[in-house]
Design a protein around this motif. Structure first.
Motif, short mmCIF file in Angstrom:
data_model
loop_
_atom_site.label_atom_id
_atom_site.label_comp_id
_atom_site.label_asym_id
_atom_site.label_seq_id
_atom_site.Cartn_x
_atom_site.Cartn_y
_atom_site.Cartn_z
N LEU A 124 0.84 -1.30 0.03
CA LEU A 124 0.01 0.10 -0.08
C LEU A 124 0.80 1.20 0.19
N GLU A 125 1.96 1.21 0.81
CA GLU A 125 2.83 2.38 0.71
C GLU A 125 3.37 2.54 -0.76
N LYS A 126 3.93 1.57 -1.32
CA LYS A 126 4.60 1.43 -2.49
C LYS A 126 3.49 2.18 -3.34
N GLN A 127 2.25 2.00 -3.27
CA GLN A 127 1.11 2.49 -4.20
C GLN A 127 0.95 3.86 -4.03
N ARG A 128 0.91 4.22 -2.66
CA ARG A 128 0.85 5.58 -2.45
C ARG A 128 1.88 6.55 -3.12
N LYS A 129 3.18 5.87 -2.99
CA LYS A 129 3.87 6.49 -3.56
C LYS A 129 4.20 6.68 -5.28
N GLY A 130 3.23 5.79 -5.63
CA GLY A 130 3.27 5.46 -7.13
C GLY A 130 3.91 4.78 -7.77
N ASN A 131 4.82 3.83 -7.01
CA ASN A 131 5.73 2.88 -7.45
C ASN A 131 5.47 1.69 -7.57
N LEU A 132 4.26 1.11 -7.55
CA LEU A 132 3.85 -0.17 -7.46
C LEU A 132 3.73 -0.56 -8.93
N LYS A 133 4.63 -1.64 -9.22
CA LYS A 133 4.78 -2.04 -10.55
C LYS A 133 4.11 -3.40 -10.66
#
Ligand SMILES: Cc1cc2nc3c(=O)[nH]c(=O)nc-3n(C[C@H](O)[C@H](O)[C@H](O)COP(=O)(O)OP(=O)(O)OC[C@H]3O[C@@H](n4cnc5c(N)ncnc54)[C@H](O)[C@@H]3O)c2cc1C
Ligand code: SF4
Ligand code: FES
Lengths: 289, 500
Positions: free
Chosen positions: B14-23
């Protein structure tokens, strides 16, 4: 056209184990024809579904007449109901109506509880101008039901009991054979009763080549052709009693197989009725104490 | 993985997604979330549901596996075109209510469909994730996610709004999934709706066919309760064609339109020797005794007996066969065979149920089929004689045709045989309705709007499609309801015009 609860309007005991009741069921009363039946189920969760013939229908009063023999748990519970009590589920009318027409001379043979379904058929046959020879039988005098009703609509009435306590001491097949031997052979026989009785009646009439309708009372579940539990072997082919019957040409029915299938749950049914009796006894003890 | 590990992983994602770098590669790394289940040795002794449902963390993790494909192949695989991508996104965000709303735009019974839809041949078959792993069972578990959000709502299902009363009467015949949806949708439009059901209980196959351990009856009951709260009248113990005919309903009882959803009907037998013996059941009978009348509680309340099988053989390879075999296990059978003419690959049953059946010890006998059933002098089943089969060329259905191998007869000792080889259309409506057109298999002919040959009469579900699925029946119930609503709008206009 909302369905109303099936209230028992009146109830009577006809013999030791045979009961009759008029029950409110206006939709069924209006649609019912001789030869049809209903399926009764006493509780939504756990109820067993049992077929009972429609022994009479009164569309004006919106009632149907049921006659049943106390054999299993559900019929015992039914027997314990009183006027004003309600039957939770009744569905019908099911099965095909009897083909009622002027056959000429019709012999109506009924044994035991089979007299119940036979009555409306006989009545309708009489109305269409048939000469009616009724042969009604029971094991013993106390078990003979509907004698008066049959007397009213029969041109000839034969009564038999197995033990000779009333009428002729004989099985229904004896007077049936006599009738078949007459020079003016009857045109059509209707035989309704225990499977064994129907089997023997058919053996007699086959000898004399007289068409014989029987009404079968197999175990049923849905009554609409969905389960196949009611199937019999007819002319070597499977048939579903609930939708193809309940009436069949008796000369083509494999009775031996049908009788065995009828007894398939005997052991379990016996246990159920014992449990119900115990439960009732306990309940009565409680009420008394 | 423990629950706290799951939670940590979710937080990280979720953290990654928030930062916009969930690949996508991160998404591929999330393991497919297994659904908690009752252990096979335990569940064999009860009738409770096998699959227990996701935890919140599992649901969100599973939802994060979705790639949010632009071209939504999953939606194309869904018979009712649920906006799958969007509802999964909502779950990933933790917006469960929103997810459910999205599903309900297209499907009225998500708690049912999430459990019984054959997702592996529908949405999950076309899902990109499954394609990537070359295994539809590794696709996003769309069904389990659907179930997750539906179950959250179970205790307070929303009652939809009802339009002002129109005074028009709609008859819905049969209370299966198609009937339920048709009733809900026509009632929402303000019509006076009555459901007629032959049995003493509503729900159709969902109640008398599909067993409790796969679809708890309380779920179906809640949907029925919603119908009642919406003001739909429900009349049980009413057989259209017997208690009243369709003609009578339309001409004498004043119904303006009808939906026929009476299901498949008559069980098919094999026409082999010995099928009338005691101990031979149709799956319909076996399952109805067990489910509808709760024969598994015989002696503990239930009045309907069922022969307790010791060694049972179930014939067939579909859901009905799996359900029968697994019900036999729960009734205490020591040994249950599942006999099927083709191979496992051709089995029409849901993969999950095949898997569950095997876990429960059911002995799969493929490429075999009974030739006759043998009984003793009391007509009780003792044996079945089977033939071995091999697969030949594909037939019209595209499945390879099974061919019996001559002289390969062998016997299996059994006391119960359950025929689960399909149903044919019940002729009751056909025989009692004038002007209704049927095809040569006895199924009602309808157009793309589910309209039949009679004005104002629509049909859908198994009686139209042959044996189909819950979701297809539901889909047709909805199409038919739309058509009915339109038809009645026209009809009302016309009557208004005529009375002016
Ligand atoms: C054991 C079993 C397992 C299955 N498993 C799955 C599964 O896992 N997934 C899946 O998608 N599908 C499954 N199916 C198929 C699915 O249940 C059906 O396709 C679906 O229920 C059909 O819905 P329907 O609306 O046509 O009506 P049905 O569910 O067939 O219901 C029809 C209703 O109409 C009533 N009726 C019939 N005749 C009359 C009449 N004359 N008057 C009044 N009422 C009448 C019936 O009593 C019944 O209640 C399964 C089927 C069975 C039998
Ligand atoms: S196909 Fe699969 S991955 Fe793509 S949007 Fe649909 S569910 Fe998600
Ligand atoms: S009682 Fe089920 S088919 Fe006849």
């Amino acid at each position: 056209m909302l369905k109303e609860p099936h209230k028992i309007v009146s109830k009577k005991q006809l013999s030791e184990n045979v009961f009759t009741a008029w029950v409110r069921a206006p939709l069924i009363a209006e649609a019912a024809k001789p030869g049809q039946f209903v399926i009764v189920c006493l509780s939504n969760e756990y109820g067993e579904r049992i077929p009972l013939t429609i022994a009479g229908a009164d569309p004006e009063n919106g009632t149907i007449r049921l006659i049943w023999q106390r054999v299993g748990k559900t019929t015992a519970e039914l027997a314990d109901l009183k006027a004003e009590d309600k039957i939770m589920n009744i569905v019908g009318p099911l099965g095909n109506p009897t083909e009622i027409k002027n056959y000429g001379t019709a012999v109506c043979v009924g044994g035991g509880i089979g007299l119940a379904p036979l009555l409306p058929i006989t009545r309708a046959l009489k109305k269409t101008g048939n000469y009616i020879i009724s042969i009604i039988g029971a094991r013993t005098k106390e078990l003979l039901i509907l004698e008066n009703e049959f007397k009213d609509i029969s041109d000839e009435l034969n009564i038999t009991t197995d033990d000779g306590s009333y009428g002729q001491k004989a099985l229904v097949t004896e007077p049936l054979e006599e009738v078949c031997q007459r020079s003016n052979k009857p045109d059509q026989v209707f035989a309704i009763g225990p499977a064994v009785m129907m089997k023997f009646c058919c053996e007699v009439t086959k000898k004399y080549n007289i068409p014989t309708q029987v009404s079968l009372n197999t175990i049923m579940v849905d009554g609409t052709g969905m389960c196949g539990g009611c199937r019999i072997e007819y002319d070597g082919q499977p048939k579903f009693v609930c939708v193809d019957g309940p009436e069949f040409d008796g000369h083509k029915v494999n009775f031996e197989l049908m009788i065995k299938r009828l007894n398939a749950y005997k052991y379990q049914e016996k246990k159920a009725i014992e449990q119900y009796r115990n439960y009732k006894c306990k309940l009565e003890d409680k009420i008394e104490s | 993985m423990t629950q706290s590990d799951d939670k940590k992983q979710l937080d990280k994602l979720l953290e990654k997604q928030r930062k916009g770098n969930l690949k996508p590669s991160d998404r591929f790394e999330i393991p497919p979330q297994p659904i908690p289940e009752q252990e096979p040795h335990k569940r064999k002794k009860n009738i409770s549901e096998v699959a227990l449902g996701y935890t919140e963390t599992q649901a969100r993790l599973e939802a994060m596996r979705c790639l949010q494909c632009k071209n939504v192949p999953c939606v194309k695989g869904c018979p009712v075109r649920i906006r799958i991508k969007d509802f999964i996104a909502a779950i990933a965000e933790g917006h469960y209510k929103k997810a459910l709303q999205i599903i309900k735009e297209n499907s009225l019974l998500p708690a049912v469909c999430g459990r019984v839809c054959p997702q592996e041949v529908q949405c999950q078959l076309t899902c990109t994730v499954g394609k990537k792993f070359k295994d539809p069972t590794k696709a996003v578990s769309i069904g389990r996610l659907e179930r997750y959000v539906a179950d959250l709502e179970q205790d307070n299902i929303q009652i939809p709004e009802i339009a002002p009363e129109t005074g028009m009467k709609v008859a819905v015949i049969g209370s299966g999934p198609g009937g339920i949806v048709a009733a809900a949708d026509t009632r929402r439009a303000g019509h006076d709706v009555t459901v007629f059901e032959a049995f003493h209980k509503t729900g159709g196959v969902m109640v008398y066919g599909i067993p409790e351990f796969r679809l708890p009856k309380s779920i179906v009951q809640k949907e029925i309760d919603v119908l009642k709260k919406m003001g739909v009248k429900i009349i049980c113990n009413f057989i259209v064609g017997k208690t009243r005919t369709l003609d009578q309903l339309m001409n004498e009882e004043g119904f303006d339109a009808a939906y026929i959803g009476v299901g498949a009907g008559l069980p098919r037998f094999m026409s082999i020797e010995g099928e009338s013996l005691i101990g031979v059941y149709s799956a319909n009978e076996f399952l109805t005794r067990a489910n509808l009348m709760k024969a598994y509680d015989f002696g503990k309340g239930a009045d309907t007996p069922i022969a307790k099988p010791k060694i049972a053989a179930v014939i067939g390879g579909g859901n009905v066969a799996m359900d029968s075999a697994r019900t036999a296990v729960r009734l205490g059978a020591q040994k249950v065979y599942l006999i099927y003419r083709r191979t496992e690959k051709e089995m029409p049953a849901r993969i999950e149920e095949v898997h569950h059946a095997k876990e429960e010890g059911i002995d799969f006998r493929i490429l075999q089929s009974p030739k006759r059933i043998i009984g003793d002098e009391n007509f009780n089943v003792t044996d079945i004689e089977c033939l071995k089969y091999r697969l030949g060329e594909p037939d019209e259905s595209g499945r390879r045709r099974p061919i019996p191998i001559e002289g390969s007869e062998f016997h299996i000792e059994v006391d119960t045989v359950i025929m689960a080889i399909g149903n044919i259309a019940n002729p009751l409506i056909r025989k009692t309705t004038t002007g209704l057109e049927f095809n040569k298999w006895g199924n009602i002919i309808v157009d793309e709007n589910c309209k039949t040959s009679i004005e104002g009469v629509y049909a859908g579900g198994d009686i139209v499609l042959g044996a189909a699925t819950v979701i297809l029946a539901m889909g047709q119930g909805r199409i038919a309801a739309n058509s009915i609503n339109q038809y009645l709008k026209q009809k009302k206009k016309q009557t208004l015009r005529n009375t002016k």
